[in-house]
Scaffold this active site. Structure first.
Site, PDB file in Angstrom:
ATOM      1  N   ARG A   1      18.513   2.545   7.275  1.00 23.34           N
ATOM      2  CA  ARG A   1      19.920   2.392   6.849  1.00 23.34           C
ATOM      3  C   ARG A   1      20.792   2.032   8.039  1.00 23.34           C
ATOM      4  O   ARG A   1      21.891   2.533   8.216  1.00 23.34           O
ATOM      5  CB  ARG A   1      20.399   3.660   6.131  1.00 23.34           C
ATOM      6  CG  ARG A   1      21.630   3.470   5.283  1.00 23.34           C
ATOM      7  CD  ARG A   1      21.849   4.543   4.225  1.00 23.34           C
ATOM      8  NE  ARG A   1      21.490   5.868   4.617  1.00 23.34           N
ATOM      9  CZ  ARG A   1      22.252   6.684   5.363  1.00 23.34           C
ATOM     10  NH1 ARG A   1      23.435   6.314   5.771  1.00 23.34           N
ATOM     11  NH2 ARG A   1      21.811   7.889   5.681  1.00 23.34           N
TER      12      ARG A   1
ATOM     13  N   GLY B   1       0.780  -1.226   0.000  1.00 23.04           N
ATOM     14  CA  GLY B   1       0.000   0.000   0.000  1.00 23.04           C
ATOM     15  C   GLY B   1       0.810   1.273   0.000  1.00 23.04           C
ATOM     16  O   GLY B   1       0.275   2.343  -0.265  1.00 23.04           O
TER      17      GLY B   1
ATOM     18  N   TYR C   1       0.867   4.122  -4.039  1.00 21.29           N
ATOM     19  CA  TYR C   1       0.294   3.224  -5.039  1.00 21.29           C
ATOM     20  C   TYR C   1      -1.204   3.022  -4.783  1.00 21.29           C
ATOM     21  O   TYR C   1      -1.806   3.722  -3.973  1.00 21.29           O
ATOM     22  CB  TYR C   1       1.075   1.907  -5.073  1.00 21.29           C
ATOM     23  CG  TYR C   1       2.524   2.127  -5.454  1.00 21.29           C
ATOM     24  CD1 TYR C   1       2.846   2.957  -6.525  1.00 21.29           C
ATOM     25  CD2 TYR C   1       3.562   1.552  -4.737  1.00 21.29           C
ATOM     26  CE1 TYR C   1       4.172   3.198  -6.877  1.00 21.29           C
ATOM     27  CE2 TYR C   1       4.893   1.789  -5.078  1.00 21.29           C
ATOM     28  CZ  TYR C   1       5.191   2.613  -6.146  1.00 21.29           C
ATOM     29  OH  TYR C   1       6.493   2.861  -6.490  1.00 21.29           O
TER      30      TYR C   1
ATOM     31  N   ASP D   1      51.418   3.370  -2.241  1.00 19.82           N
ATOM     32  CA  ASP D   1      50.819   4.632  -2.675  1.00 19.82           C
ATOM     33  C   ASP D   1      51.746   5.801  -2.376  1.00 19.82           C
ATOM     34  O   ASP D   1      52.462   5.806  -1.371  1.00 19.82           O
ATOM     35  CB  ASP D   1      49.467   4.871  -2.014  1.00 19.82           C
ATOM     36  CG  ASP D   1      48.644   5.884  -2.807  1.00 19.82           C
ATOM     37  OD1 ASP D   1      47.723   5.453  -3.533  1.00 19.82           O
ATOM     38  OD2 ASP D   1      48.939   7.096  -2.737  1.00 19.82           O
TER      39      ASP D   1
ATOM     40  N   CYS E   1      26.411  -2.087  -6.363  1.00 17.69           N
ATOM     41  CA  CYS E   1      26.668  -1.417  -5.094  1.00 17.69           C
ATOM     42  C   CYS E   1      28.058  -0.797  -5.133  1.00 17.69           C
ATOM     43  O   CYS E   1      28.988  -1.376  -5.692  1.00 17.69           O
ATOM     44  CB  CYS E   1      26.569  -2.438  -3.958  1.00 17.69           C
ATOM     45  SG  CYS E   1      26.935  -1.777  -2.319  1.00 17.69           S
TER      46      CYS E   1
END
Ligand code: ADP
Length: 682
Positions: A295, A170, A174, A416, A359
């Protein structure tokens, strides 16, 4: 070992006739797989069950012909073939003892119906949005009965296919919400008017579905509360009484907030759990189990939420994509191993725009079937003695080193030039609002630290000669790229004259500042970099003009649901947005160009930041390949180039490439990806 404070998360929860094995629940979310890629779907969801999610759902399942979502991909559930296809997913979820959920759906006036050419239907002749060129017609009572029987058919098909939890969807504006909404529903019959009448369609549908399958399956509904942006007219004052009316028919309430961009809010604009101010209100209306999202990646926060009684289950879509094994890691007390969602919404961008979820954090998401990738397992290399040198510890180099080390290579050296790992993320994470993207670097750093066979060497810039003399059997160059300052614009193939000397994002992030107060940031990139630089400078008091040839600022942010918020945010900060402008020239006091309509355009500014395009830093690679004899003499058996050094791309793609090379490095020619399995109709 599990922290006892988290034990509450592993309690079983009864929902109607079914019992969830724990409180971790992957809520329905789109993947781009639907019922069209059934094996991909099954593998994608099955992995989540394997990772400990006690409930795992598929995406929206249109039950009727006039709930046509094409070109978007949905889990259509209208006949036996659909049921057979989706049944594979239920089986994959059951294999790990979890429950499978099916989200029966009708979009009403927001269904697309462009491919099918059906007319949109709605409680009243009101469209959801001015889009797709199709208005809606008012549903007749016969339509109502037809749609309700479609829900019942869908429920029976889902049950027979093995699904345990059947949703009557629901939320998000919608069809069910449209009936509830006094804005969408202006009917004068028994389905319109009072709340009891507007609720009738939903309640009848729930009852019919419950009568059909309620003895075998748990009945869930997904509802939404206002949120900041409202829910097409249904206020929380009406939603709570509706929940009370629906309570006897529902075993699980899945609660969200109003609009999707807010519900799936990015970390840029929404903190974790931001929905709670709305969704926590549901408890006052029902004692039935409630699931909601936020989240959440922190188990302390999850346990507190359950203890508070606000939710019974921890719902997740994005955190479950970023780490399908999040529950298992909590169960095993391996909290540092949790690959936390960054809240970037790259998953949504990929699913919506490219119809295949992916992702930024988890390169295996969406690759479970077609590439056979498991998020936690890699094959050991048959030849571990080969030593590997990875030059460049950006997203690509870090991911590649980590995966090679997990594959058991005896010695992986990651070198690096800078003192801090992360490559472009070193500065990206310092752009305003993008701090959570730092999780990409932090997780990989923690994982690398936990492995004995990787040595991380920082503050060392290697030359091609040093690489040749390093003594490695395999050399992987992940040397990245830099932003161009030459004034060329690949998209329009036009050149900004006298642009040399303009600032670039890296120079601004290294501390350089515009020569005067007024500055133009010119964006041909269309995503987060230019708005980030603009916001940074505006925050320091500069008068910032964001100029772009695109018709809106940062069109890519529309794909991550951020576009309107981002543009509003920039506007509120006083940043001027100039769209449809192609720059052609620069002077000491101005920038000039033309509009998309061909008119001349000029702006007085003191300085210019160019965010036009990135140039690969592939010099070492070229130097190594240029002298084949020397390369052979050096003993280096293979040289590979990955990430932005090949072709500057999104961070998600650089990570993917680093991961892929590490998985496929033992192939005869790993330069080009190994073939993928294509999904087949069942
Ligand atoms: P990607 O996104 O492809 O991983 P990045 O630009 O984010 O690329 O990272 C590239 C990294 O490579 C940077 O951290 C940079 O300092 C490092 N790098 C580039 N050239 C060298 C070199 N010659 N020696 C050591 N490190 C290098």
């Amino acid at each position: 070992m599990m922290d006892p404070r988290h034990a509450i998360l592993f309690e079983p929860v009864a929902i109607g006739p079914k019992t969830l094995p724990n409180r971790f629940y992957q809520v329905p979310h789109a993947s781009g797989f639907g019922s069209a890629k059934p094996l991909t779907q099954a593998a994608f969801r099955g992995i989540k069950a394997a990772g400990g999610w006690g409930g795992v759902c598929v995406e929206y399942a249109p039950v009727s012909a006039d709930a046509d979502e094409e070109p978007h991909v949905a889990a259509y559930l209208q006949d036996d073939r659909d049921a057979t296809a989706l049944g594979l997913t239920a089986d994959a979820i059951h294999e790990h003892g979890s429950l499978a959920g099916m989200e029966l759906y009708h979009g009403g006036n927001s269904s697309k119906n462009v491919a099918s050419r059906h007319t949109r239907i709605a409680p009243s002749a009101r469209t959801a949005e001015i889009h797709w060129g199709s208005a809606a017609r008012e549903m007749s009572v016969a339509d109502i009965a037809r749609i309700q029987s479609d829900f019942v058919r869908g429920a029976r098909l889902a049950r027979d296919a093995g699904f345990d939890i059947i949703y009557v969807y629901g939320a998000h504006g919608y069809l069910l919400t449209q009936f509830l909404s006094p804005w969408h529903n202006v009917r004068h019959d028994s389905y319109g008017g009072t709340l009891a009448n507007r609720a009738r369609f939903a309640l009848e549908t729930l009852e019919l579905v419950r009568d059909a399958v309620g003895a075998d399956c748990a009945i869930a509904t997904r509802i939404c509360l206002d949120g900041r942006q409202g829910v097409k007219g249904v206020r929380v004052e009406e939603m709570l009484p509706f929940i009370q009316m629906a309570e006897p028919l529902v075993d699980l309430f899945d609660v969200t907030v109003g609009s999707w961009p807010e519900d799936s809010g990015t970390s840029r604009y929404f903190p974790e759990g931001h929905q709670l101010s709305w969704t926590s209100q549901v408890r006052q209306a029902t004692s039935k189990p409630i699931v909601g999202v936020g989240r959440y990646t922190n188990p302390d926060q999850m346990a507190a939420l359950i203890s508070s009684g606000e939710f019974d289950l921890i719902g997740a879509a994005r955190p479950a994509i970023a780490d399908p094994f999040l529950p298992r890691k909590i169960a095993e007390g391996r909290l540092a191993d949790i690959r936390e969602c960054t809240g970037s919404n790259v998953c949504i961008l990929k699913e919506e725009d490219f119809r295949h979820v992916g992702c930024i954090q988890n390169p295996t998401a969406g690759e479970e079937f077609r590439r056979g990738w498991h998020p936690e397992r890699v094959d050991p290399t048959p030849d571990p003695q080969r030593s590997v040198l990875v030059v460049g510890a950006g997203p690509a180099g870090m991911e590649c080193s980590l995966t090679l080390a997990r594959r058991g290579f005896d010695a992986v050296h990651l070198v690096d030039a800078e003192d801090e790992l992360g490559g472009r993320l070193r500065w990206t994470r310092r752009l305003p609002t993008l701090g959570d993207w730092g999780r990409i670097t932090d997780w990989r750093r923690t994982q690398l630290d936990g492995l004995d066979n990787v040595q991380v060497i920082t503050g060392r810039r290697l030359t091609a000669d040093e690489v040749l003399e390093y003594g490695a059997d395999i050399v992987i160059l992940a040397t990245g790229s830099h932003w161009s300052s030459d004034g060329t614009q690949p998209g329009t193939r036009k050149v900004i004259t006298d642009a040399a000397g303009s600032l670039t994002p890296e120079r601004v992030m290294a501390g350089e500042r515009p020569s005067g107060q007024r500055v133009a940031v010119y964006d041909c990139d269309g995503y987060y970099v230019a708005p980030g630089i603009a916001e940074l400078l505006a925050g320091e008091g500069y008068d910032v003009h964001l100029v772009t040839p695109e018709s809106v600022v940062s069109p890519m942010s529309d794909g991550t649901l951020e576009g309107p918020m981002l543009r509003q945010h920039l506007h509120d900060l006083g940043i001027h947005q100039h769209t449809g402008v192609t720059l052609r020239s620069r002077t000491a006091q101005s920038v000039g160009g033309e509009t998309s309509f061909g008119d001349t355009w000029e702006l007085a500014v003191d300085d210019l930041v160019l965010v036009t395009h990135q140039v690969p830093d592939d010099g070492i690679h070229r130097a190594l390949l240029a002298d084949a004899d020397r390369l052979r003499e050096s003993g280096i058996g293979a040289v590979h180039l990955i990430g932005d050094a090949v072709s500057p791309r999104w961070i998600s793609e650089a990570i993917f490439e680093g991961h892929r090379l590490a998985r496929e490095i033992d192939l005869a020619d790993p330069t080009f990806p190994a073939p993928m399995r294509r999904d087949l109709p069942v």
